[in-house]
Design a protein around this motif. Structure first.
Motif, mmCIF file in Angstrom:
data_model
loop_
_atom_site.group_PDB
_atom_site.id
_atom_site.type_symbol
_atom_site.label_atom_id
_atom_site.label_comp_id
_atom_site.label_asym_id
_atom_site.label_seq_id
_atom_site.Cartn_x
_atom_site.Cartn_y
_atom_site.Cartn_z
ATOM 1 N N MET A 137 -10.015 5.628 13.894
ATOM 2 C CA MET A 137 -8.896 5.449 14.811
ATOM 3 C C MET A 137 -9.377 5.230 16.235
ATOM 4 S SD MET A 137 -6.173 8.415 13.684
ATOM 5 C CE MET A 137 -5.125 8.070 15.111
ATOM 6 N N LEU A 138 -10.239 6.116 16.713
ATOM 7 C CA LEU A 138 -10.667 6.062 18.105
ATOM 8 C C LEU A 138 -11.511 4.823 18.397
ATOM 9 C CD1 LEU A 138 -9.497 8.915 18.086
ATOM 10 C CD2 LEU A 138 -11.476 9.676 19.399
ATOM 11 N N ALA A 139 -12.296 4.389 17.409
ATOM 12 C CA ALA A 139 -13.125 3.203 17.624
ATOM 13 C C ALA A 139 -12.312 1.920 17.597
ATOM 14 C CB ALA A 139 -14.231 3.154 16.570
ATOM 15 N N THR A 140 -11.277 1.873 16.751
ATOM 16 C CA THR A 140 -10.472 0.649 16.627
ATOM 17 C C THR A 140 -9.251 0.645 17.531
ATOM 18 O OG1 THR A 140 -9.154 1.565 14.802
ATOM 19 C CG2 THR A 140 -11.178 0.364 14.217
ATOM 20 N N GLY A 141 -8.922 1.791 18.151
ATOM 21 C CA GLY A 141 -7.756 1.864 19.021
ATOM 22 C C GLY A 141 -6.457 2.123 18.294
ATOM 23 N N ALA A 142 -6.502 2.569 17.046
ATOM 24 C CA ALA A 142 -5.276 2.882 16.300
ATOM 25 C C ALA A 142 -4.592 4.100 16.914
ATOM 26 C CB ALA A 142 -5.606 3.146 14.831
ATOM 27 N N SER A 143 -3.268 4.144 16.789
ATOM 28 C CA SER A 143 -2.511 5.247 17.378
ATOM 29 C C SER A 143 -2.026 6.255 16.343
ATOM 30 C CB SER A 143 -1.299 4.705 18.148
ATOM 31 O OG SER A 143 -0.440 3.979 17.281
ATOM 32 N N TYR A 191 -7.456 6.625 22.560
ATOM 33 C CA TYR A 191 -6.368 7.202 21.780
ATOM 34 C C TYR A 191 -5.174 7.414 22.700
ATOM 35 C CZ TYR A 191 -3.566 10.293 18.866
ATOM 36 O OH TYR A 191 -2.525 10.839 18.141
ATOM 37 N N ARG A 192 -4.129 6.647 22.457
ATOM 38 C CA ARG A 192 -2.866 6.780 23.177
ATOM 39 C C ARG A 192 -3.052 6.846 24.693
ATOM 40 N NH1 ARG A 192 1.416 10.147 19.391
ATOM 41 N NH2 ARG A 192 1.306 8.676 17.656
ATOM 42 N N GLY A 193 -3.807 5.913 25.215
ATOM 43 C CA GLY A 193 -4.010 5.810 26.654
ATOM 44 C C GLY A 193 -5.210 6.554 27.186
ATOM 45 N N ALA A 231 -18.598 2.734 17.729
ATOM 46 C CA ALA A 231 -18.065 1.870 18.780
ATOM 47 C C ALA A 231 -18.750 0.511 18.779
ATOM 48 C CB ALA A 231 -18.225 2.554 20.138
ATOM 49 N N ALA A 232 -20.077 0.512 18.684
ATOM 50 C CA ALA A 232 -20.812 -0.755 18.723
ATOM 51 C C ALA A 232 -20.470 -1.638 17.532
ATOM 52 C CB ALA A 232 -22.318 -0.472 18.757
ATOM 53 N N THR A 233 -20.224 -1.031 16.382
ATOM 54 C CA THR A 233 -19.945 -1.797 15.167
ATOM 55 C C THR A 233 -18.689 -2.645 15.304
ATOM 56 O OG1 THR A 233 -21.083 -0.178 13.774
ATOM 57 C CG2 THR A 233 -19.449 -1.594 12.693
ATOM 58 N N VAL A 234 -17.683 -2.112 15.989
ATOM 59 C CA VAL A 234 -16.429 -2.861 16.144
ATOM 60 C C VAL A 234 -16.306 -3.483 17.531
ATOM 61 C CG1 VAL A 234 -15.213 -1.535 14.381
ATOM 62 C CG2 VAL A 234 -15.155 -0.744 16.760
ATOM 63 N N GLY A 235 -17.387 -3.442 18.304
ATOM 64 C CA GLY A 235 -17.378 -4.078 19.614
ATOM 65 C C GLY A 235 -16.528 -3.370 20.645
ATOM 66 N N ALA A 236 -16.434 -2.046 20.527
ATOM 67 C CA ALA A 236 -15.612 -1.268 21.466
ATOM 68 C C ALA A 236 -16.503 -0.624 22.524
ATOM 69 C CB ALA A 236 -14.837 -0.181 20.716
ATOM 70 N N GLY A 237 -16.212 -0.877 23.774
ATOM 71 C CA GLY A 237 -16.950 -0.235 24.850
ATOM 72 C C GLY A 237 -16.492 1.188 25.103
ATOM 73 N N ARG A 238 -15.296 1.506 24.632
ATOM 74 C CA ARG A 238 -14.713 2.836 24.820
ATOM 75 C C ARG A 238 -14.040 3.277 23.532
ATOM 76 N NH1 ARG A 238 -17.132 2.424 28.950
ATOM 77 N NH2 ARG A 238 -16.504 2.907 31.097
ATOM 78 N N LEU A 239 -14.015 4.574 23.306
ATOM 79 C CA LEU A 239 -13.134 5.159 22.305
ATOM 80 C C LEU A 239 -11.794 5.384 22.978
ATOM 81 C CD1 LEU A 239 -15.549 7.862 20.802
ATOM 82 C CD2 LEU A 239 -15.155 5.520 19.984
#
Length: 354
Positions: A333-339, A156-158, A146-154
């Motif tokens: 997927m979960l770190a980047t928000g891919a669906s 997946y589809r909402g 998560a930190a690597t891609v700057g995501a505060g949350r994992l």
């Protein structure tokens, strides 16, 4: 343009690729960060062969079959591996202490938003360390991704999961009681043998269907998929621990309760990410479990896979260890928000079938 895979707009179409590219660059960044994580912990990165004489011996895993030809045309059956596990454990038998690998693996009969016929498995093994250390590794890996891609949350589809929150650790038996109202271990004997009728009675009591030809494992899987997994990894990660020994063919029994095994799965946003074990090193017991799995495979699917005799020989000298397999594409997927999994695969397998 919609980044999902369609026959009209294949992945190599410039517009589709432009939509996918941020996810792919995120994948690369996470993989590089994880390589650094393992190197800093004194892991050796290994690379195992894809072609194997046995693809694995779990009843519900399906392999791609092929054959190898000698120079004079003699054929031998081979399979694309479903996991690098057997080869990695042979390396532990050879004397390696901490190993990790990013391995392309192949599973037939699997395709969907979270499944792909060819995908990347991240596996790592620790000699002389308990499987609780793998749980700590998983926490660190979720946070690093998560930190690597700057995501505060994992996401997946909402659904959302905070990788920086303390994970929930929940036994399978407690999950069955909490989410399905079922006393799972009442159907498991002290020696690990399962009682089909006892579990069927529990399912009927809570209003779940039971088919005439359902085995204990069929019912276990139905409850897990329908009642348990939809509640796991929301808000914070979940470590689902202590699977019944009959559902942990490669894990050693728990010293606390012989009905359950040192096996856990990691969930985030309702998605299974990893499957970890305290490794079984008794070759005779491993053979017995494989034979049970292959008998079940024959019953359900009408086919079996050969046992890896080389692997069983290696178990006789393999030290005590813990090991885990993590679906790297799912983590990306979960770190980047891919669906869909295709969004984090640089060159997906072509669509096939009707």
């Amino acid at each position: 343009m919609n980044a999902s895979m369609t026959k009209a707009s294949p992945w190599w179409t410039p517009g589709v690729h432009a939509d996918r590219r941020p996810f792919l660059l995120g994948r690369n960044a996470i993989q590089a960060a994880l390589r650094g994580f393992f190197a800093s912990a004194d892991f050796i990165e290994v690379d195992t062969a894809t072609l194997q004489r046995s693809p694995g011996n779990e009843a519900h895993l399906h392999a791609f079959a092929t054959e190898a030809l000698t120079t004079d045309g003699q054929a031998a059956a081979f399979y694309l591996h479903t996991s690098p596990e057997f080869a990695c454990k042979k390396l532990l038998a050879a004397g390696e202490q901490r190993i990790a690998c990013f391995s392309h693996v192949y599973r037939n009969r699997e395709r969907g938003p979270l499944h792909h016929p060819e995908f990347t498995m991240l596996e790592w093994y620790r000699v002389g360390e308990g499987y609780e250390q793998l749980m700590a590794d998983c926490v660190a890996i979720l946070r690093l991704a998560a930190a690597t891609v700057g995501a505060g949350r994992l996401t997946y589809r909402g659904a959302e999961c905070d990788p920086f929150a303390e994970p929930e650790r929940l036994s399978v038996a407690a999950a069955f009681e909490r989410h399905a109202g079922i006393d799972l271990l009442s159907s498991v004997a002290p020696d690990g043998q399962t009682n089909r009728e006892s579990l069927a009675a529990e399912l009927r009591r809570v209003g779940m269907r039971v088919a005439q030809d359902d085995g204990w494992a069929d019912m276990f899987s139905r409850v897990l998929v329908e009642k348990i997994e939809p509640h796991l990894g929301f808000g914070r990660p979940t470590v689902l621990d202590e699977y019944p020994v009959s559902e942990a063919a490669l894990a050693r029994p728990s010293a606390r309760d012989p009905r359950v095994a040192e096996r856990f799965e990691l969930y985030a946003c309702g998605v299974e990410l990893a499957n970890g074990f305290g490794e079984l090193t008794n070759a005779d017991e491993q053979r017995r479990r494989f034979e049970i799995e292959m008998a079940e495979k024959a019953r359900i699917y009408g086919e079996t896979y050969p046992l890896d005799e080389d692997f069983l020989d290696a178990l006789s000298v393999m030290p005590e260890a813990s090991g885990i397999a993590l679906g790297f594409d799912r983590l990306a997927m979960l770190a980047t928000g891919a669906s869909r999994i295709e969004q984090v695969l640089w060159a997906p397998v072509a669509e096939f079938g009707a």
